[in-house]
Design a protein around this motif. Structure first.
Motif, PDB file in Angstrom:
ATOM      1  N   SER A  85       0.824  -1.207   0.000  1.00 39.30           N
ATOM      2  CA  SER A  85       0.000   0.000   0.000  1.00 39.30           C
ATOM      3  C   SER A  85       0.859   1.258   0.000  1.00 39.30           C
ATOM      4  CB  SER A  85      -0.962  -0.009   1.196  1.00 39.30           C
ATOM      5  OG  SER A  85      -0.262   0.098   2.418  1.00 39.30           O
ATOM      6  N   PHE A  86       2.031   1.205   0.619  1.00 35.59           N
ATOM      7  CA  PHE A  86       2.955   2.341   0.595  1.00 35.59           C
ATOM      8  C   PHE A  86       3.548   2.521  -0.803  1.00 35.59           C
ATOM      9  CE2 PHE A  86       2.638   1.474   5.079  1.00 35.59           C
ATOM     10  CZ  PHE A  86       2.782   2.714   5.692  1.00 35.59           C
ATOM     11  N   THR A  87       3.844   1.398  -1.458  1.00 31.81           N
ATOM     12  CA  THR A  87       4.347   1.475  -2.832  1.00 31.81           C
ATOM     13  C   THR A  87       3.290   2.064  -3.755  1.00 31.81           C
ATOM     14  OG1 THR A  87       5.768  -0.447  -2.428  1.00 31.81           O
ATOM     15  CG2 THR A  87       5.311   0.108  -4.736  1.00 31.81           C
ATOM     16  N   ALA A  88       2.039   1.649  -3.569  1.00 34.15           N
ATOM     17  CA  ALA A  88       0.945   2.202  -4.372  1.00 34.15           C
ATOM     18  C   ALA A  88       0.824   3.708  -4.142  1.00 34.15           C
ATOM     19  CB  ALA A  88      -0.368   1.507  -4.012  1.00 34.15           C
ATOM     20  N   LEU A  89       0.984   4.132  -2.889  1.00 30.53           N
ATOM     21  CA  LEU A  89       0.905   5.550  -2.567  1.00 30.53           C
ATOM     22  C   LEU A  89       2.012   6.330  -3.286  1.00 30.53           C
ATOM     23  CD1 LEU A  89      -0.642   7.603  -0.792  1.00 30.53           C
ATOM     24  CD2 LEU A  89       1.030   7.145   1.014  1.00 30.53           C
ATOM     25  N   ALA A  90       3.214   5.750  -3.330  1.00 30.82           N
ATOM     26  CA  ALA A  90       4.330   6.400  -4.013  1.00 30.82           C
ATOM     27  C   ALA A  90       4.055   6.533  -5.508  1.00 30.82           C
ATOM     28  CB  ALA A  90       5.615   5.605  -3.773  1.00 30.82           C
ATOM     29  N   VAL A  91       3.504   5.477  -6.117  1.00 36.26           N
ATOM     30  CA  VAL A  91       3.180   5.521  -7.547  1.00 36.26           C
ATOM     31  C   VAL A  91       2.128   6.586  -7.819  1.00 36.26           C
ATOM     32  CG1 VAL A  91       2.162   4.228  -9.468  1.00 36.26           C
ATOM     33  CG2 VAL A  91       3.812   3.112  -7.948  1.00 36.26           C
ATOM     34  N   LEU A  92       1.100   6.639  -6.978  1.00 40.28           N
ATOM     35  CA  LEU A  92       0.021   7.604  -7.184  1.00 40.28           C
ATOM     36  C   LEU A  92       0.494   9.040  -6.962  1.00 40.28           C
ATOM     37  CD1 LEU A  92      -2.958   5.636  -5.620  1.00 40.28           C
ATOM     38  CD2 LEU A  92      -2.499   6.068  -8.037  1.00 40.28           C
ATOM     39  N   GLN A  93       1.504   9.223  -6.134  1.00 43.51           N
ATOM     40  CA  GLN A  93       2.098  10.558  -6.011  1.00 43.51           C
ATOM     41  C   GLN A  93       2.682  10.998  -7.359  1.00 43.51           C
ATOM     42  OE1 GLN A  93       4.971  10.126  -2.816  1.00 43.51           O
ATOM     43  NE2 GLN A  93       3.666  11.278  -1.400  1.00 43.51           N
ATOM     44  N   LEU A  94       3.352  10.074  -8.047  1.00 47.27           N
ATOM     45  CA  LEU A  94       3.939  10.392  -9.350  1.00 47.27           C
ATOM     46  C   LEU A  94       2.855  10.608 -10.397  1.00 47.27           C
ATOM     47  CD1 LEU A  94       6.927   7.860  -9.325  1.00 47.27           C
ATOM     48  CD2 LEU A  94       6.982  10.315  -8.847  1.00 47.27           C
ATOM     49  N   VAL A  95       1.734   9.888 -10.246  1.00 50.33           N
ATOM     50  CA  VAL A  95       0.586  10.131 -11.125  1.00 50.33           C
ATOM     51  C   VAL A  95       0.042  11.532 -10.863  1.00 50.33           C
ATOM     52  CG1 VAL A  95      -1.782   9.422 -11.670  1.00 50.33           C
ATOM     53  CG2 VAL A  95      -0.007   7.683 -11.325  1.00 50.33           C
ATOM     54  N   ASP A  96      -0.043  11.891  -9.590  1.00 50.41           N
ATOM     55  CA  ASP A  96      -0.519  13.210  -9.172  1.00 50.41           C
ATOM     56  C   ASP A  96       0.313  14.333  -9.799  1.00 50.41           C
ATOM     57  OD1 ASP A  96      -2.574  14.364  -7.798  1.00 50.41           O
ATOM     58  OD2 ASP A  96      -1.805  13.921  -5.799  1.00 50.41           O
TER      59      ASP A  96
END
Length: 519
Positions: A85-96
Motif C-alpha cells: 500500500s505504501f508502494t501504491a501511494l508512491a506511484v500515485l504521487q507520481l501520477v498526481d
C-alpha cells in the motif's frame, strides 16, 4: 419477648408496605477504543502470541499499546504485504505530479520489461490492482532468494509465463509491486527506499519506520516466531532490500496510526498533503473482485494497493501482511472514521493469525467479537497427537522389520526387496508431487513451496516427511533382512532310519581289512 415482638412487627410492616423495585446496576459505557483494545489483547493472550503491538484510531483520538515483554507501540515489526500500500501511494504521487500515467504500459518507463508469454504488456493500473496476468506462484517462489536486487527480480519476470491476459482477472502477485517499486526508482531517479523516506514517511511523521531490516534491527526490531509443535521458535527476519516494495518495509504501531489517520482523511496529515483526495479515493475504490479474504479478512475486492470489502455492513479498506515469523493487519472503516492496526511476531499456517485483528474490527464495526480460546492448544494437541501417533507406529513397524518379524518378510528375496525400494521411491515421489500441487491447489490455489512449508508450518512438514520417507525406509529394512538371511548356512539334513547303500572302498582299505581278519 421484646425481640420476638420487634421481629414480628418488622415482618408485618414489610408485608404491608409496597415492594421496592430492584435497583439496576449502572451500565458502564467504556470508550470505543478501550473496548477494541480489550478485545485485541484478549485474543492475543488466547493465541499465545509472544509479542504484538496495536493502534486504534477514532477520529483524532489514537490509542496505542504493546503486548509482550519489552514491547511498546514504538517497537518495529516487519510489515509484509502491507508494504504494497505504501508502494501504491508512491506511484500515485507520481501520477498526481503528471510523471506517470495510470493506463500507460509499464514499458513506457521500463522499456526492457517483458514476460515469457506472447500476451500484451500490463499497464501501471493493472500492476496496482493485481490484474497483470502474472501468477501468484511466481511471486512466492521469487521471495526465496533474498540476495537478489530489485532490478534482478523484475528482469527475472522475463522467465515467467503469465497465466492470463493483462486485465483479465485478479491474481495476487508480489512481482507486480516489485515492478512498481522499480518504476518509482526509474521515474524519480532515486533508490526506491530513499524516495519512500523523503516523499511518504517523512511527511507522515513516521520517524520509526525503516526501509532497511538491518537498520530496524539496530533500532530494536522484535524477533519473529514460528510455532513448532506449540513451542514458539524464534526466526531472525531476513534482510531483503530487493523486496522492499512488496514486503519488507518495517514500522511500528505508533507510526502506522499516522498512516491510518491520513487514509481516513483527505490525503493530508497535520497540514501536509501526501496525495490528492481524488487519487486517495481511487486507491480505496474497488477495481476488481477477488476471492474472499485474498488480501485481508472480510474483503472480496481490490483497489490500487488496498483490499476492499465490508465489516458489519460497513465499507472496509484493509490489507494484511505475512513474512516468516510475522503477521500484520490493518483496516479502515471510513464511514465510521475509525481504524485498527495489529502487528504480531507470530506466523503459522495452522493458526488464525488475524484473530486479534478480526476481534477488534468486529467491535469497531458494531458487532460482537467471536469468543473462544483461539484454538491454539486445541490445534496443537491434535497436531502433536497425530505426529506422535504416526512416529510411534512407524517406529514399531521399523523395529519389527529390523528383527525380521514382519509378515511376509521371510518370503521376500533380495530381488523382491530391491524392487520394493524402487517402488517406494516412485510412491514417495508421486506423493510429494501430489502434496505440493494437489495440496497447494486445495489450500491456496497454487503449488506449495516446500521451503515455505518448512518456515511456516514445520510440524506439517515433519509429519509429511515421515509419511513420505517410511516406504523407502521399510523397503531398505526388508532388503537388509533378506540379504542377511541369504548369508546364513542352511539347516542340517534330517536323519532317517533307511539303510544306507554300501560304499565302495579304496584298494588299500580292502587289504587292511583282510589282514585284520586273518590275525
Amino acid at each position: 419477648m421484646i425481640a420476638r415482638t420487634l421481629a414480628v412487627g418488622a415482618v408485618a410492616l414489610t408485608l404491608a408496605s409496597p415492594v421496592a423495585p430492584a435497583v439496576a446496576a449502572p451500565t458502564v459505557h467504556r470508550p470505543l477504543t478501550e473496548t477494541v483494545t480489550a478485545a485485541v489483547t484478549d485474543r492475543l493472550a488466547a493465541g499465545k502470541v509472544p509479542a504484538a503491538a496495536y493502534a486504534v484510531v477514532e477520529g483524532d483520538q489514537v490509542v496505542t499499546g504493546g503486548y509482550g515483554a519489552g514491547v511498546t507501540a514504538d517497537t518495529p515489526f516487519v510489515l509484509g504485504s502491507i508494504s504494497k500500500s505504501f508502494t501504491a501511494l508512491a506511484v500515485l504521487q507520481l501520477v498526481d505530479r503528471g510523471a506517470v500515467r495510470l493506463d500507460a504500459p509499464v514499458t513506457e518507463h521500463l522499456p526492457w520489461f517483458r514476460t515469457a508469454g506472447a500476451g500484451g504488456v500490463p499497464t501501471v493500473r493493472q500492476l496496482l490492482d493485481q490484474t497483470s496476468g502474472l501468477p501468484t506462484s511466481a511471486g512466492v517462489a521469487d521471495l526465496q532468494d533474498t540476495g537478489r536486487s530489485l532490478e534482478e527480480r523484475v528482469r527475472g519476470i522475463a522467465m515467467v509465463r503469465p497465466s492470463s491476459a493483462p486485465g483479465e482477472r485478479f491474481q495476487y502477485c508480489n512481482l507486480n509491486f516489485a515492478t512498481l517499486g522499480l518504476l518509482v526508482q526509474e521515474v524519480s531517479g532515486r533508490p526506491f527506499g530513499d524516495y519512500l523516506e523523503a516523499e511518504v514517511l517523512r511527511p507522515l511523521g513516521m520517524s520509526h519506520t525503516y526501509t532497511s531490516v538491518d537498520a530496524a534491527r539496530e533500532a530494536g526490531l522484535v524477533r519473529g516466531t514460528v510455532p513448532w509443535f506449540g513451542l514458539a521458535v524464534r526466526r531472525e527476519a531476513a534482510s531483503f532490500p530487493g523486496a522492499l516494495p512488496d514486503g519488507y518495509l518495517v514500522s511500528t504501531a505508533e507510526d502506522m496510526s499516522h498512516y491510518l489517520r491520513m487514509q481516513l482523511g483527505d490525503g493530508t496529515l497535520r497540514g501536509k498533503r501526501v496525495i490528492s483526495a481524488d487519487l486517495l479515493a481511487l486507491m480505496q475504490r474497488t477495481a476488481t473482485s477477488t476471492p474472499a479474504g485474498a488480501a485481508a479478512p472480510h474483503t472480496d475486492g481490490y483497489g490500487l494497493g488496498l483490499a476492499t470489502g465490508t465489516a458489519g455492513g460497513t465499507p472496509l479498506v484493509a490489507h494484511e501482511g505475512d513474512v516468516t515469523g510475522f503477521h500484520n493487519d490493518f483496516g479502515l472503516l471510513p464511514e465510521r472514521d475509525t481504524g485498527l492496526v495489529v502487528l504480531t511476531a507470530q506466523n503459522s499456517f495452522l493458526l488464525d493469525n488475524a484473530a486479534a485483528y478480526t476481534a477488534g474490527l468486529a467491535v469497531l464495526s458494531g458487532e460482537e467479537p467471536a469468543t473462544g480460546a483461539g484454538g491454539f492448544w486445541s490445534r496443537y494437541l491434535v497436531v502433536d497427537g497425530v505426529a506422535a501417533l504416526v512416529a510411534l507406529l512407524m517406529l514399531l513397524r521399523a523395529v519389527r522389520l529390523a528383527r525380521g518379524r514382519a509378515r511376509g518378510c521371510r518370503r521376500n528375496s533380495a530381488r523382491r526387496a530391491l524392487l520394493g525400494i524402487v517402488g517406494a521411491v516412485v510412491v514417495a515421489a508421486a506423493a510429494t508431487v501430489g502434496l505440493v500441487y494437489g495440496g497447494g491447489a486445495l489450500v491456496q490455489g497454487y503449488p506449495l513451496d516446500p521451503r515455505l512449508l518448512l518456515t511456516s508450518a514445520p510440524e506439517v512438514a515433519v509429519v509429511a516427511g515421515l509419511l513420505l520417507a517410511y516406504p523407502l525406509v521399510a523397503s531398505l529394512l526388508r532388503t537388509i533382512g533378506a540379504l542377511r538371511r541369504g548369508r546364513q548356512p542352511g539347516p542340517a539334513a534330517p536323519q532317517t532310519s533307511a539303510p544306507q547303500p554300501a560304499r565302495r572302498s579304496a584298494p588299500y582299505a580292502v587289504t587292511t581289512s583282510a589282514l585284520i581278519r586273518s590275525s
